[in-house]
Structure formats: structure tokens, C-alpha cells
Design a protein around this motif. Sequence first.
Motif: not given
Length: 68
Positions: A14-40
Motif C-alpha cells: 500500500x505504501x508503494x502504491x501511494x508513493x507511485x500515485x504521488x509520483x504520477x500526480x507530481x508529473x501531471x498524471x503522466x506515468x511515463x514522465x514519472x518514471x523518467x523523473x524517478x530514473x533521473x
Amino acid sequence: MPAAAPEPAAPAEGDLDLAADQAIAACGGDAREAVKALLAANDFLEAQLDGLRKKVSAGYARGRFPGA
């Protein structure tokens, strides 16, 4: 002889799901951008860790870190 350090506990799913949701939300809802930001961010942290490992003396590291 000192006891071995305990393994870090894996985060709850559940913590991972919440963190993933927060990362995606921080990138305007774009999961691809969230992954790119996390990789950087991961690359940045690995570069910092590599720099710190190089600063640790070989005697202290006792061969635990390559290049130390």
C-alpha cells in the motif's frame, strides 16, 4: 563480534502504491514522465553514493566497495 545489521524491511504494498500515485500526480498524471523523473533521481543518488564510496578509506571499507 558485533551482530550483523538487520535487513531493511520491505515497504508495504500500500505504501508503494501511494508513493507511485504521488509520483504520477507530481508529473501531471503522466506515468511515463514519472518514471523518467524517478530514473533521473536514481542516477543522481547513485552518483552521490559513488562519490562517497571513493572518499571512504580502503582500510575502513575493508574491500566492501569496489574502487574504495
